[in-house]
Scaffold this motif. Structure first.
Motif, PDB file in Angstrom:
ATOM      1  N   GLN A 149      46.838  64.383  33.387  1.00  0.00           N
ATOM      2  CA  GLN A 149      46.639  63.748  32.635  1.00  0.00           C
ATOM      3  C   GLN A 149      47.437  62.953  31.780  1.00  0.00           C
ATOM      4  O   GLN A 149      48.126  61.726  31.719  1.00  0.00           O
ATOM      5  N   GLN A 150      48.924  64.157  32.012  1.00  0.00           N
ATOM      6  CA  GLN A 150      50.159  63.881  31.440  1.00  0.00           C
ATOM      7  C   GLN A 150      50.376  63.181  32.974  1.00  0.00           C
ATOM      8  O   GLN A 150      51.235  62.010  32.641  1.00  0.00           O
ATOM      9  N   VAL A 191      46.718  61.528  25.936  1.00  0.00           N
ATOM     10  CA  VAL A 191      47.513  62.072  27.253  1.00  0.00           C
ATOM     11  C   VAL A 191      48.404  61.008  28.068  1.00  0.00           C
ATOM     12  O   VAL A 191      49.215  61.037  28.061  1.00  0.00           O
ATOM     13  N   GLU A 192      46.745  59.880  28.762  1.00  0.00           N
ATOM     14  CA  GLU A 192      47.239  59.943  29.738  1.00  0.00           C
ATOM     15  C   GLU A 192      47.801  58.267  28.944  1.00  0.00           C
ATOM     16  O   GLU A 192      48.882  57.975  30.191  1.00  0.00           O
ATOM     17  N   GLY A 197      48.621  60.977  33.551  1.00  0.00           N
ATOM     18  CA  GLY A 197      48.088  59.334  34.013  1.00  0.00           C
ATOM     19  C   GLY A 197      47.149  58.817  34.247  1.00  0.00           C
ATOM     20  O   GLY A 197      46.748  58.118  34.623  1.00  0.00           O
ATOM     21  N   ILE A 198      46.686  60.582  35.111  1.00  0.00           N
ATOM     22  CA  ILE A 198      45.074  60.282  35.505  1.00  0.00           C
ATOM     23  C   ILE A 198      43.669  60.546  34.356  1.00  0.00           C
ATOM     24  O   ILE A 198      44.469  62.104  33.632  1.00  0.00           O
ATOM     25  N   PHE A 218      45.706  69.032  31.906  1.00  0.00           N
ATOM     26  CA  PHE A 218      46.726  68.708  30.136  1.00  0.00           C
ATOM     27  C   PHE A 218      48.084  68.104  31.386  1.00  0.00           C
ATOM     28  O   PHE A 218      48.282  66.570  31.474  1.00  0.00           O
ATOM     29  N   ALA A 270      53.915  64.694  24.071  1.00  0.00           N
ATOM     30  CA  ALA A 270      53.660  64.459  25.292  1.00  0.00           C
ATOM     31  C   ALA A 270      52.213  64.250  25.054  1.00  0.00           C
ATOM     32  O   ALA A 270      51.005  64.247  25.680  1.00  0.00           O
ATOM     33  N   GLY A 271      51.555  64.889  24.094  1.00  0.00           N
ATOM     34  CA  GLY A 271      49.884  65.034  23.594  1.00  0.00           C
ATOM     35  C   GLY A 271      49.326  66.096  23.997  1.00  0.00           C
ATOM     36  O   GLY A 271      48.562  66.353  24.180  1.00  0.00           O
ATOM     37  N   ARG A 272      49.917  67.362  23.880  1.00  0.00           N
ATOM     38  CA  ARG A 272      49.410  68.383  24.747  1.00  0.00           C
ATOM     39  C   ARG A 272      48.258  69.095  23.425  1.00  0.00           C
ATOM     40  O   ARG A 272      48.647  68.822  22.763  1.00  0.00           O
ATOM     41  N   ALA A 305      51.196  59.001  28.747  1.00  0.00           N
ATOM     42  CA  ALA A 305      51.977  58.796  29.985  1.00  0.00           C
ATOM     43  C   ALA A 305      51.996  57.550  30.673  1.00  0.00           C
ATOM     44  O   ALA A 305      52.912  56.932  30.976  1.00  0.00           O
TER      45      ALA A 305
END
Lengths: 492, 345, 248
Positions: free
Chosen positions: A446-447, C74-75, A449-450, A443, C50-52, C78
């Motif tokens: 991903q948060q 999630v990404e 951006g990966i 998470f 954030a979509g956790r 971001a």
């Protein structure tokens, strides 16, 4: 290399539909003897290589013993019994029959094969920087024979001998006779005995006293022919105060049947000598359902004979259907040092039972074991290791760290360390942990951006960092990419 | 002690056992303890138990033939005696005592929700002993033993822990000629917990082998294992501890720590902590150390005026005391002091 | 058009309904603070945005620049400009801070269709930010949050915030566990992040953070809903009177 590295550089797009990249078959005429093993085959191999009588006898003795031996059963791997009569024990590209005198005489088809694998054998190309470093001398072993050894002249200036074992038998018989089987006894186990009887070729390295080998030495092994086994033997002798770093890479074509690779590697380090041996093993692992792939049953052992000598094994094992391999160090000299750094990644139906043995005989000997096992798919990954402190190993120390990372819930991760101490002043510390790629880690990535696949590759390579930093630069990059491609499809 | 009338080969089950002696798995499991040497000390005497303690229960003949076949010695041990049964249905202390030398088996059932203590006492030495324990849902059992006899023996603790049940084993021993303690503990119901503490001090020439297998059969269980051992000259201490997490036993939490001190030359310690894991969402770890007393600590104590001998004894005692608790604590620590007292170097 | 619009948001965590109709609009250039008693759903709100995984939206919508983001990975969120400063930053052993930041910056650049920043320019930029946050450069070589103190972890979150330059920063209790010096450094970082086209949503228990980062709006979240909104003076009132008078 250039084409391949571009492909690698384009990263994950290439992963999506990726197949085993080294899986092509080279179409060249070869001399392959019919399957089967008896005394006449052993004699044939020896005769073909024009070996001295002592070696023929050595092989025959091994063969006689092998017939009475049984394959080891204790490893955490499962496979149907191997029919040793269905394997061909000698295969050589036909054009090699008369032996190439220089690279110009090597079959262009063969050279192209090695180019495809990213191992150019043309010295001038290497010097022109086609390969990342011009500082790597290569011995290439194709099926049963060594096809080319590069940079021989430059090495000879330094007094270093780097050639195929067959050549060494002819040119340096006294050295070979003295050390062959001195670290791994001929009949050490079922596979070494078999290898001793039928070994085909391999590399020989001799570093004279006080010499620091001026470049990395490297051998690339490739199995090409169908139904052949590969039984190479490598022998490295480092005299007093010398140093050598040796790299080994392995690939094989994709074939539906299993192929056997039973190699033996022996290292000898005299007083103050150091040998660094690195392996990136990427034999064909079989397909998703476990069909095909190499049985990699290898015995590697080094002897730190002299005081303050050092032997360091680093391995990145991503290939093979089954890996059975325990690169070991016998620490005989006082203050000698043994190291084992390992990354073993299994995916799909692969099985690995790998680890090391550190046998402490001398005083103040020191060993370090860092093992990182990654299991994905429906694979089985097992660390097996022995640390033995003999009564005379006063002041000896070992530190072992075994970490397992599981990806998915259908795989297995196992740790079987054996610790045996008979001396109070020796210290052994062993730690093992198990973890998975956590949802929180994913998470976080991903948060930021990966994407998932990249995130997993990053987390796994972080998990392996302690081992990767032991690899020579050229290999570290390759190893990282190998992990990435080997993990393809492991995360849903 | 009873006469050794016959060798093990004439015991019932001997043929089945003999057939297995050369199996790879059996040899691996007995790598550090000579199985044949132990067997050769076996006689055919049936042992005997009596029951004491504050708890209300009876020892009765057991109707069950429990499966001990996965332990080779179980093949003859279970046949050489008539198993007894102890059903614990009220909370309290239960003390089982050996009253005759021989082979014996006890099947213990702790009923749902019952909290009890089981204390093993050995007024008489024994040859082989099998204790099967079943903890039903929510049961708690604290199981304690101190074995000070030095004859050759085999002991099996085979436990199944039910849902929300808690089992605690305190194993303290001094070793002997050829002593082997097997433990197989299954966490068989969700949220079962295991706490296992072992301490062992071997005087010169003694042998002690603790071989432990902890199986997480269902999700959400927890096990903590700590085994400490010290060995004097010519003593041989072995600790094999396997944590086995079966597929789908997610959220298992298991930890094994195995620490050993060699107190003299010619002492021998073998440790084999193992993990066998088939589920990914787990927290499993093990650690093992083998070494000698911390020289810095020794120096620290001596710099404060404590004599070397006493300083060593203090440190050894502190090392062992980390896993010693329960009723036997005082007695065990005193016995340990005695055991390591002799040839301290 | 607002930067962030949350309308009638309901969300579950592990089968329990936590958010029960949250309404919140944040415009570019604004700083919002959310306060509220423990268990009121503050962290849930930031995690949902954030979509956790594990946070399920059962009703309502969350729009970023007018576009619903609830179906985005999630990404993707971001990459669209949402940044969450974690309440409990996660450790990733062996992956260095620098490596992690580079992967992140490159992914965001790729999503925008930009060329990746050269390694040299990237390093220079990160070193500057690290300097502003009083983090020494050695810090960048260490594994992500591996063995960091609580304060270091929080400063690392701000470092990432400044390096990634999102449009919306969600700060989940970034002030907790900080001493006064660290709080000042972190606040300075957040203030330097603020621009006309960006916004900040802070979740906090303490008025003292608001001394350093001035909010335009303060909201009280209780029982899964925003029960009171006001300006900065509301926080002072809460500090003095607690939450009881609002929830009775």
């Amino acid at each position: 290399m250039s084409e391949q590295s571009q492909q690698n550089a384009s990263g994950l797009d290439a992963l999506v539909d990726r197949d085993y990249e080294a899986g092509f078959v080279t179409d060249i005429e070869s001399d392959t003897i019919p399957p089967g093993l008896d005394e006449s085959v052993v004699r044939f191999i020896s005769k073909r290589k024009e070996e001295p009588q002592w070696l023929t006898e050595w092989r025959l003795k091994a063969f006689a013993h092998w017939q009475k031996q049984k394959p080891p059963q204790w490893a955490h791997v499962q496979f149907p019994e191997i029919d040793y009569q269905s394997i061909s024990y000698y295969s050589s590209p036909k054009s090699m029959a008369d032996g190439p005198k220089s690279l110009d005489e090597v079959d262009p088809e063969l050279l192209a094969t090695y180019d495809k694998l990213g191992i150019p054998l043309h010295e001038q190309e290497m010097l022109a920087g086609v390969i990342n470093s011009s500082n790597v001398a290569v011995d290439a072993v194709f099926d049963s024979v060594s096809v080319a050894t590069t940079f021989r002249d430059r090495l000879a200036e330094a007094g270093v001998i780097f050639c195929s074992l067959s050549e060494a038998v002819q040119d340096y018989p006294e050295l070979v006779q003295k050390y062959l089987g001195s670290v791994v006894p001929m009949t050490d186990n079922y596979y070494t005995t078999l290898n001793s009887a039928v070994f085909s070729d391999g590399s020989f390295v001799y570093i004279p006293e006080g010499v620091r080998c001026p470049m990395e030495l490297s051998t690339y092994f490739r199995i090409n022919e169908r139904n052949t086994g590969q039984f190479e033997r490598t022998l490295i002798v480092a005299e007093k105060g010398s140093y050598v770093s040796y790299l080994e890479g392995c690939t094989a074509p994709m074939r539906d049947e299993n192929q056997l690779h039973a190699a033996v590697v022996e290292l000898v380090a005299m007083e103050d000598a150091e040998i660094k041996y690195s392996t990136v093993q990427n034999w064909y692992p079989g397909d998703k359902d476990g069909k095909g792939g190499i049985y990699n049953f290898v015995t590697k052992r080094g002897a730190c004979l002299g005081d303050r000598s050092k032997i360091s094994w680093t391995q990145v094992e991503t290939g093979s259907a089954i890996t059975w391999k325990y690169p070991s160090v016998i620490l005989r000299g006082n203050d000698s040092v043994g190291e084992f750094y390992s990354v073993a990644l299994t995916n799909n139906r692969q099985q690995a039972d790998t680890g090391t043995k550190m046998i402490h005989l001398g005083q103040n000997t020191k060993s370090t074991i860092i093992s990182k096992g990654i299991s994905a798919g429906r694979s089985e990954n097992c660390y097996r290791g022995l640390v033995r402190m003999s009564p005379n190993a006063r002041g000896a120390r070992n530190f072992t760290q075994c970490d397992s990372l599981l990806i998915g819930d259908e795989c297995g991760a196992h740790t079987f360390p054996y610790i045996e101490s008979k001396t109070p002043s020796a210290t052994v510390e062993h730690e093992a942990t198990t973890s998975k790629v956590s949802d929180d880690q994913l998470f976080l990535c991903q948060q930021r951006g990966i994407d998932t696949e990249k995130a997993v590759a990053m987390i796994v390579s972080g998990f392996c960092k302690d081992v990767f930093r032991e690899l020579p630069m050229e290999f570290a990059v390759e190893a990282g990419k190998l992990l990435e491609v080997s993990l393809e499809g492991a995360v849903g | 002690m009873a006469d050794a009338m016959s060798t093990w080969e004439s015991l019932p089950g001997a043929d089945a056992l003999a057939a297995r002696l050369d199996e790879g798995r059996v040899r691996e499991a007995w790598k550090y303890t000579p199985l044949r040497r132990l067997l050769n000390t076996f006689s055919s005497e049936p042992g005997g138990w009596e029951l004491a303690g504050t708890g209300e229960a009876q020892l009765t003949p057991s109707p069950d033939q429990t499966d001990s076949a996965s332990f080779p010695l179980g093949l003859i041990s279970a046949q050489a005696c008539s198993p007894r049964q102890l059903v614990i249905s009220t909370s309290g202390d239960y003390e089982v005592r050996t009253i005759a030398f021989g082979h014996q088996q006890l099947n213990v059932f702790v009923e749902a929700g019952v909290h009890a203590r089981l204390i093993e006492r050995y007024p008489s030495p024994f040859q082989s002993q099998i204790i099967n324990i079943t903890l039903e849902a929510g049961a708690h059992l604290s199981h304690e033993r101190l074995c000070t006899h030095s004859n050759s023996l085999w002991h099996l603790t085979d436990v199944s822990i039910g849902k929300d049940a808690h089992y605690q084993l305190m194993h303290y021993a001094l070793g002997g000629d050829t002593q082997r303690f097997d433990c197989r503990i299954k966490l068989a119901g969700a949220h079962a917990t295991l706490l296992f503490d072992s301490a062992c001090a071997l005087a010169s020439g003694r042998h002690h082998d603790l071989t432990l297998e902890v199986v997480h059969e269902v999700p959400d269980c927890q096990s903590t294992i700590r085994a400490h051992a010290v060995a004097q000259a010519k003593a041989k201490s072995t600790c094999i501890g396997r944590i086995h997490i079966v597929p789908d036993a997610q959220r298992s939490n298991a930890n094994l720590s195995c620490r050993n001190l060699l107190l003299a030359d010619n002492a021998e310690v073998n440790a084999k902590p193992e993990l066998e894991i088939y589920a990914d969402d787990v927290r499993c770890a093990h650690g093992a150390t083998v070494g000698r007393l911390d020289e810095d600590a020794l120096f620290y104590l001596r710099s404060r005026g404590i004599g070397e001998r006493q300083a060593r004894q203090t440190l050894v005692r502190a090392f062992l005391a980390q896993t010693v608790k329960g009723d036997f604590a005082t007695e065990a620590l005193a016995a340990f002091d005695e055991a390591v007292h002799d040839t301290q170097n | 058009m607002s930067l962030l619009e949350i309308s009638n948001l309901h969300a579950d965590v592990a089968g329990t309904n936590i958010l029960k109709g949250v309404e919140l609009t944040i415009n570019a250039g604004e700083v919002h603070a959310i306060m509220g008693p423990n268990g009121s759903g503050k962290s849930t709100l930031s995690n949902v945005v954030a979509g956790r995984p594990g946070y399920t939206v059962t009703k309502g919508d969350v729009r970023l620049n007018g576009q619903s983001i609830l179906d985005m990975e999630v990404e993707e969120r971001a990459q669209a400009g949402v940044f969450l400063a974690f309440q409990y930053p996660v450790e990733i052993p062996g992956v260095s801070n620098m490596e992690f930041l580079k992967a992140s910056v490159d992914s965001l650049a790729a999503a925008r269709g930009d060329e990746p920043l050269s390694a040299a320019a990237f390093m220079k930029r990160i070193r500057e930010i690290a300097g502003e946050l009083s983090l020494d450069t050695d810090f960048l070589k260490r594994g992500v949050n591996e063995g960091f103190s609580g304060g270091e972890k929080k400063r690392n979150e701000i470092l990432q915030l400044l390096a990634l330059e999102p449009s919306l920063a969600l700060l989940d209790e970034t002030d907790s566990g900080l001493d006064i010096d660290a709080l000042q450094v972190v606040s300075r970082g957040v203030n330097s992040f603020l621009r006309e086209d960006r916004a900040v949503l802070m979740i906090t228990h303490y008025q003292r953070l608001l001394d350093y980062i001035k909010p335009d709006f303060v909201h009280v979240l209780s029982g899964g809903q925003i029960i009171r909104s006001g300006d900065a003076s509301l926080a002072l009132e809460l500090e003095a009177k607690g939450y009881g008078w609002l929830t009775q």
